[in-house]
Write a protein that holds these residues in place. Structure first.
Motif, PDB file in Angstrom:
ATOM      1  N   LEU A 205       0.830  -1.200   0.000  1.00  0.00           N
ATOM      2  CA  LEU A 205       0.000   0.000   0.000  1.00  0.00           C
ATOM      3  C   LEU A 205       0.868   1.254   0.000  1.00  0.00           C
ATOM      4  CD1 LEU A 205      -2.857  -0.914   2.514  1.00  0.00           C
ATOM      5  CD2 LEU A 205      -2.723  -1.325   0.056  1.00  0.00           C
ATOM      6  N   ASP A 206       0.396   2.255  -0.713  1.00  0.00           N
ATOM      7  CA  ASP A 206       1.097   3.537  -0.767  1.00  0.00           C
ATOM      8  C   ASP A 206       0.609   4.449   0.355  1.00  0.00           C
ATOM      9  OD1 ASP A 206       2.425   2.683  -3.041  1.00  0.00           O
ATOM     10  OD2 ASP A 206       0.898   3.491  -4.387  1.00  0.00           O
ATOM     11  N   ILE A 225      -8.594  -3.721   6.441  1.00  0.00           N
ATOM     12  CA  ILE A 225      -9.806  -4.536   6.279  1.00  0.00           C
ATOM     13  C   ILE A 225     -10.523  -4.152   4.983  1.00  0.00           C
ATOM     14  CG2 ILE A 225     -12.082  -5.022   7.255  1.00  0.00           C
ATOM     15  CD1 ILE A 225     -10.804  -4.638  10.040  1.00  0.00           C
ATOM     16  N   ALA A 226     -10.597  -2.849   4.700  1.00  0.00           N
ATOM     17  CA  ALA A 226     -11.253  -2.393   3.469  1.00  0.00           C
ATOM     18  C   ALA A 226     -10.503  -2.862   2.232  1.00  0.00           C
ATOM     19  CB  ALA A 226     -11.359  -0.869   3.481  1.00  0.00           C
ATOM     20  N   VAL A 227      -9.169  -2.847   2.290  1.00  0.00           N
ATOM     21  CA  VAL A 227      -8.364  -3.334   1.161  1.00  0.00           C
ATOM     22  C   VAL A 227      -8.640  -4.816   0.926  1.00  0.00           C
ATOM     23  CG1 VAL A 227      -6.003  -3.862   0.431  1.00  0.00           C
ATOM     24  CG2 VAL A 227      -6.542  -1.618   1.370  1.00  0.00           C
ATOM     25  N   ALA A 228      -8.676  -5.597   2.006  1.00  0.00           N
ATOM     26  CA  ALA A 228      -8.955  -7.032   1.873  1.00  0.00           C
ATOM     27  C   ALA A 228     -10.315  -7.268   1.238  1.00  0.00           C
ATOM     28  CB  ALA A 228      -8.878  -7.705   3.250  1.00  0.00           C
ATOM     29  N   GLN A 229     -11.310  -6.470   1.634  1.00  0.00           N
ATOM     30  CA  GLN A 229     -12.648  -6.634   1.079  1.00  0.00           C
ATOM     31  C   GLN A 229     -12.677  -6.295  -0.409  1.00  0.00           C
ATOM     32  OE1 GLN A 229     -15.227  -8.018   2.430  1.00  0.00           O
ATOM     33  NE2 GLN A 229     -16.504  -7.672   0.624  1.00  0.00           N
ATOM     34  N   ARG A 230     -11.976  -5.236  -0.799  1.00  0.00           N
ATOM     35  CA  ARG A 230     -11.948  -4.875  -2.223  1.00  0.00           C
ATOM     36  C   ARG A 230     -11.267  -5.960  -3.050  1.00  0.00           C
ATOM     37  NH1 ARG A 230     -10.774   1.658  -2.759  1.00  0.00           N
ATOM     38  NH2 ARG A 230     -12.481   2.348  -1.383  1.00  0.00           N
ATOM     39  N   LEU A 231     -10.217  -6.556  -2.513  1.00  0.00           N
ATOM     40  CA  LEU A 231      -9.531  -7.622  -3.245  1.00  0.00           C
ATOM     41  C   LEU A 231     -10.444  -8.832  -3.402  1.00  0.00           C
ATOM     42  CD1 LEU A 231      -5.955  -7.442  -1.670  1.00  0.00           C
ATOM     43  CD2 LEU A 231      -6.647  -6.703  -3.950  1.00  0.00           C
ATOM     44  N   ARG A 232     -11.204  -9.165  -2.363  1.00  0.00           N
ATOM     45  CA  ARG A 232     -12.140 -10.292  -2.464  1.00  0.00           C
ATOM     46  C   ARG A 232     -13.177 -10.039  -3.554  1.00  0.00           C
ATOM     47  NH1 ARG A 232     -12.295  -9.892   3.314  1.00  0.00           N
ATOM     48  NH2 ARG A 232     -11.125 -11.556   4.351  1.00  0.00           N
ATOM     49  N   GLU A 233     -13.698  -8.829  -3.596  1.00  0.00           N
ATOM     50  CA  GLU A 233     -14.733  -8.500  -4.588  1.00  0.00           C
ATOM     51  C   GLU A 233     -14.170  -8.456  -6.005  1.00  0.00           C
ATOM     52  OE1 GLU A 233     -16.164  -4.788  -3.193  1.00  0.00           O
ATOM     53  OE2 GLU A 233     -17.315  -5.634  -1.513  1.00  0.00           O
ATOM     54  N   HIS A 285      -7.160   8.706   1.140  1.00  0.00           N
ATOM     55  CA  HIS A 285      -6.589   8.338  -0.157  1.00  0.00           C
ATOM     56  C   HIS A 285      -5.362   7.468   0.067  1.00  0.00           C
ATOM     57  CE1 HIS A 285      -9.030  11.203  -2.550  1.00  0.00           C
ATOM     58  NE2 HIS A 285      -8.999  11.928  -1.440  1.00  0.00           N
ATOM     59  N   SER A 286      -5.368   6.331  -0.574  1.00  0.00           N
ATOM     60  CA  SER A 286      -4.200   5.445  -0.522  1.00  0.00           C
ATOM     61  C   SER A 286      -3.924   4.964  -1.936  1.00  0.00           C
ATOM     62  CB  SER A 286      -4.451   4.278   0.435  1.00  0.00           C
ATOM     63  OG  SER A 286      -3.308   3.461   0.552  1.00  0.00           O
ATOM     64  N   GLY A 287      -3.502   3.769  -2.093  1.00  0.00           N
ATOM     65  CA  GLY A 287      -3.177   3.212  -3.402  1.00  0.00           C
ATOM     66  C   GLY A 287      -2.286   2.008  -3.209  1.00  0.00           C
ATOM     67  N   ALA A 288      -1.758   1.485  -4.277  1.00  0.00           N
ATOM     68  CA  ALA A 288      -0.904   0.305  -4.174  1.00  0.00           C
ATOM     69  C   ALA A 288       0.105   0.283  -5.303  1.00  0.00           C
ATOM     70  CB  ALA A 288      -1.736  -0.967  -4.187  1.00  0.00           C
ATOM     71  N   SER A 289       1.272  -0.235  -4.982  1.00  0.00           N
ATOM     72  CA  SER A 289       2.284  -0.555  -5.990  1.00  0.00           C
ATOM     73  C   SER A 289       2.352  -2.068  -6.090  1.00  0.00           C
ATOM     74  CB  SER A 289       3.638   0.018  -5.585  1.00  0.00           C
ATOM     75  OG  SER A 289       3.573   1.422  -5.487  1.00  0.00           O
ATOM     76  N   VAL A 290       2.373  -2.587  -7.311  1.00  0.00           N
ATOM     77  CA  VAL A 290       2.239  -4.024  -7.523  1.00  0.00           C
ATOM     78  C   VAL A 290       3.435  -4.546  -8.320  1.00  0.00           C
ATOM     79  CG1 VAL A 290       0.789  -5.868  -8.468  1.00  0.00           C
ATOM     80  CG2 VAL A 290      -0.272  -3.793  -7.527  1.00  0.00           C
TER      81      VAL A 290
END
Length: 473
Positions: A205-206, A225-233, A285-290
């Motif tokens: 996460l950024d 927790i919100a990030v985990a939920q978005r990944l599941r969806e 506001h966050s984000g992610a580097s992959v």
């Protein structure tokens, strides 16, 4: 009481002392007896009380598999009234093969194992785990079996809870590092057998530390927790999602994967995790580097695959965060360009980076300008002017073409309305339609809506389609 028995007659069921008396030529037996009925009933009641107070279910079964008795625990366990147990078939209570009840009982009774696990059947048809130990009691003419049954439901729940604690992250419920390692090894072994691919995406996460420090650890936990939920969806049920700890997540996919497919998933993840979060009523506001690595091209083991994906993730961070990188540079060149261009196209729509250039159409006979062709141009703040040949193919392979095409139509109507207001109501405007736009049913109703809203003459709008599109219909 004393009884005299002669002629070899003996009363059974009497308890007491026997006395042999020889008188003359005949022998007499004097017997002192007492009534033992009360004592036998007391003994039976004591035994019944012991059985009914036993924690485990205890039943007796004849050689035909018919219940002879069952204690209170058995009635509670299987949900039957105590008086209804005698006469029931054992396979009504246990999941046993039909016609093999006696063989199973003999096998269990003579087995070296003290207990055997089976499935019980409750009165409502629900199945539950249990353990059973069987003892064979030989009787005159047939055998009887004594079965001691223990309900394993709570034990299994406890085991599952312990297993979940050991294999899942307590905060997000995702798999943890231990479970991920085991799962990844299994997927790689399966991929080797089936000649498939495995892709591992390493997410970081950024700005997470900044959020954690400024808003507190509770807000940081809510974000995780919100990030985990978005990944599941976002991902498939078969995809593995894990949290390594802190703000690091792993996604593992397997099957017939291509770099383009993996790159598209990476972009969707970046886009999803970049959408603002509502954390405790505040917008965050966050984000992610992959970082992406693929088996077998980038690595041949779980450890190497993880390490290479981690390396690619740091490369993504060095590129300014909010993007993804492949570990393989050869693979990265074309794929990254294509997928990142798609991501930039989405941003271009929101940030109004598109322009509509007008190329005049001149009559060869009179030399007068009779109209113009609308040409889409993209001014990227870093890439500069991006050629349409780089934009349209990528947009057509995704749903972006509908949004881009609609923007062009809206802007074209504005141009026709401006020309009308300036007294140039006879000029035509040509707009190119993509193949994807022509395939749906939404195009004509949308055109009617835009023309009516702009109040322009529809004969002034010229739609151009490719030969390939025309040949399809």
């Amino acid at each position: 009481s004393w009884f005299v028995l002669t002629g070899g007659l003996l009363l059974t069921g009497l308890l007491g002392a026997l006395l042999l008396v020889v008188s003359g030529e005949r022998a007499q037996i004097k017997a002192q007896v007492r009534d033992s009925t009360a004592r036998l009933r007391e003994r039976e009641a004591r035994l019944e009380a012991i059985l009914d107070n036993a924690a485990d279910a205890i039943i007796t079964v004849d050689s035909g598999g018919i219940l002879l008795s069952g204690n209170a625990a058995a009635a509670i366990l299987f949900g039957h009234a105590p008086d209804n147990l005698p006469g029931m078939r054992l396979d009504q209570l246990l999941d046993l093969p039909e016609g093999e009840v006696r063989a199973v009982l003999l096998r269990l009774a003579r087995s070296d194992a003290s207990e055997r696990e089976l499935a019980g059947v409750a009165r409502n048809g629900a199945r539950f785990p249990l353990s059973i130990s069987v003892s064979e009691v030989p009787l005159a003419g047939e055998d009887m079996f004594v079965c001691v049954i223990h309900d394993l439901t709570e034990q299994r729940r406890a085991q599952e809870h312990i297993h979940r604690l050991a294999h899942h992250d307590t905060l997000t419920g995702l798999e943890n590092r231990l479970s991920l390692t085991q799962h990844l090894e299994q997927l790689l072994a399966q991929a080797r057998r089936n000649d498939d691919s495995v892709a591992l995406l390493f997410l970081d996460l950024d700005h997470f530390k900044k959020i954690n420090d400024s808003m507190g650890h509770q807000a940081g936990d809510m974000l995780l927790i919100a990030v985990a939920q978005r990944l599941r969806e976002l991902l498939r049920d078969v995809d593995v999602i894990a949290r390594l700890g802190g703000d690091e997540f792993i996604v593992v996919m397997e099957g017939a994967l291509t770099p383009e497919l993996v790159g598209a998933v990476a972009v969707r993840i970046v886009q999803s995790l970049s959408t603002p979060y509502d954390i405790g009523g505040k917008t965050v506001h966050s984000g992610a580097s992959v970082g992406c690595a693929m088996f077998p091209g980038d690595a041949d083991s779980a450890e190497t695959l993880m390490r290479h994906a981690d390396t690619a993730m740091y490369a993504a961070k060095s590129e300014g965060r909010g993007n993804f990188q492949f570990f393989s540079q050869a693979m990265n060149a074309a794929t990254h360009e294509r997928v990142m261009m798609e991501n930039r196209l989405w941003l271009a729509l929101g940030e109004k980076q598109f322009e509509l250039y007008l190329q005049p159409q001149v009559s060869l006979a009179s030399g007068a300008v009779i109209g113009a062709e609308a040409l889409l141009r993209w001014h990227h703040p870093e890439l500069g002017m991006v050629a349409p040949g780089r934009v349209i193919p990528i947009a057509e392979e995704s749903n972006l073409i509908f949004a881009v095409g609609d923007w062009v139509l809206v802007r074209a109507m504005d141009v026709l309305a401006e020309w009308r207001d300036q007294g140039m109501e006879t000029l035509r405007l040509a707009v190119n339609l993509s193949a994807r736009q022509c395939q749906g049913r939404e195009l004509l109703p949308r055109l009617d809506q835009l023309i009516a809203r702009a109040g322009v003459d529809p004969s002034l709008l010229e739609l151009e389609i490719t030969e390939t599109t025309a040949m399809r219909d």
